[in-house]
Design an enzyme around this catalytic site. Structure first.
Site, PDB file in Angstrom:
ATOM      1  N   GLU A 119       0.810  -1.207   0.000  1.00  0.00           N
ATOM      2  CA  GLU A 119       0.000   0.000   0.000  1.00  0.00           C
ATOM      3  C   GLU A 119       0.848   1.264   0.000  1.00  0.00           C
ATOM      4  OE1 GLU A 119       1.018  -1.290   2.760  1.00  0.00           O
ATOM      5  OE2 GLU A 119      -0.040  -0.556   4.534  1.00  0.00           O
ATOM      6  N   ASP A 122       7.155   3.745   2.457  1.00  0.00           N
ATOM      7  CA  ASP A 122       7.485   4.690   3.518  1.00  0.00           C
ATOM      8  C   ASP A 122       9.005   4.837   3.618  1.00  0.00           C
ATOM      9  OD1 ASP A 122       7.884   5.990   6.023  1.00  0.00           O
ATOM     10  OD2 ASP A 122       5.899   5.381   6.666  1.00  0.00           O
ATOM     11  N   TRP A 190       0.989  10.787   8.151  1.00  0.00           N
ATOM     12  CA  TRP A 190       0.324   9.508   8.403  1.00  0.00           C
ATOM     13  C   TRP A 190      -0.796   9.297   7.388  1.00  0.00           C
ATOM     14  CZ3 TRP A 190       1.991   5.715  11.401  1.00  0.00           C
ATOM     15  CH2 TRP A 190       1.133   4.617  11.599  1.00  0.00           C
ATOM     16  N   ILE A 191      -0.829   8.132   6.774  1.00  0.00           N
ATOM     17  CA  ILE A 191      -1.884   7.793   5.813  1.00  0.00           C
ATOM     18  C   ILE A 191      -2.869   6.853   6.482  1.00  0.00           C
ATOM     19  CG2 ILE A 191      -2.431   6.838   3.552  1.00  0.00           C
ATOM     20  CD1 ILE A 191       0.423   7.452   2.686  1.00  0.00           C
ATOM     21  N   TYR A 193      -5.753   4.389   5.922  1.00  0.00           N
ATOM     22  CA  TYR A 193      -6.413   3.580   4.903  1.00  0.00           C
ATOM     23  C   TYR A 193      -7.753   3.071   5.432  1.00  0.00           C
ATOM     24  CZ  TYR A 193      -2.152   3.748   2.146  1.00  0.00           C
ATOM     25  OH  TYR A 193      -1.086   4.186   1.399  1.00  0.00           O
TER      26      TYR A 193
END
Length: 213
Positions: A119, A122, A190-191, A193
């Site tokens: 996904e 990083d 920060w992602i 999901y």
């Protein structure tokens, strides 16, 4: 004087947005004749993108592209009372390919186009480990079977690449040949999901306000 907008602390991504990013990437893979023979999803974040991507890559009348899963852990919990994770220093292999089963049902990975899916890119530590170890396993298998002359082509797809210094480098040949595919490059924040959401309606609304719908 208008007050400045508050800084975004978290990037909310909706299922719709992920669907569209996978569709966009699938069209690119097909246009550039880079359709994979097999997809290897890094769990758990790579599972959903891999499955959606396969639907868009597959042409009518074609067989489904096999999806295999590997489990790698890098993030560490900060404790039972914290919702924050921190990036660990060591990759832990929790699940790997069963090459015996693959050989039996898929004629090995040797000479195939292999797409690794996760996904987010990083620190690049997980992707580097997955690519390096898979290449090593396929190379050893090719030597064992006397098939070292067959070229196995690896590619990488992530939904998001964080714009930050990486701890590892992927091969220059892979990066320069267009076989590193990041649907979007985003700031180092920060992602969030959707598969991690405890309240999917709130999550989707937040994604909508940020334009990630």
């Amino acid at each position: 004087m208008t007050a400045a907008a508050p800084e975004v602390k978290k990037l909310y991504i909706s299922y719709n947005n992920i669907h569209k990013l996978c569709q966009e990437t699938a069209e690119k893979l097909k246009a550039e004749s880079n359709k994979p023979d097999i997809i290897i999803a890094i769990g758990g974040g790579g599972f959903i993108p891999a499955r959606i991507l396969r639907s868009f890559i597959r042409e009518q009348g074609e067989k489904n592209i096999p999806i295999q899963a590997i489990g790698l852990s890098l993030y560490e919990s900060m404790g039972n009372n914290s919702t924050i994770d921190t990036i660990g220093k060591e990759v832990v292999r929790t699940q790997w390919l069963d090459f015996g089963a693959i050989d039996k049902h898929f004629d090995t990975l040797i000479g195939k186009k292999i797409l690794i899916v996760d996904e987010v890119d990083d620190t690049r530590t997980t992707l580097y480990y997955a690519l390096t170890e898979l290449k090593k396993d396929v190379r050893n298998q090719a030597i064992k079977l006397g098939r070292s002359d067959e070229k196995t082509i690896f590619s990488v797809f992530v939904l998001h690449n964080k714009d930050k210094p990486k701890k590892e480098d992927l091969p220059k040949e892979l990066m320069d040949s267009g076989r590193y595919l990041a649907a979007r490059t985003v700031p180092d924040i920060w992602i969030a999901y959707p598969w991690d959401a405890s309240d999917i309606d709130y999550h989707t609304e937040m994604a909508k306000t940020q334009g990630n719908i």
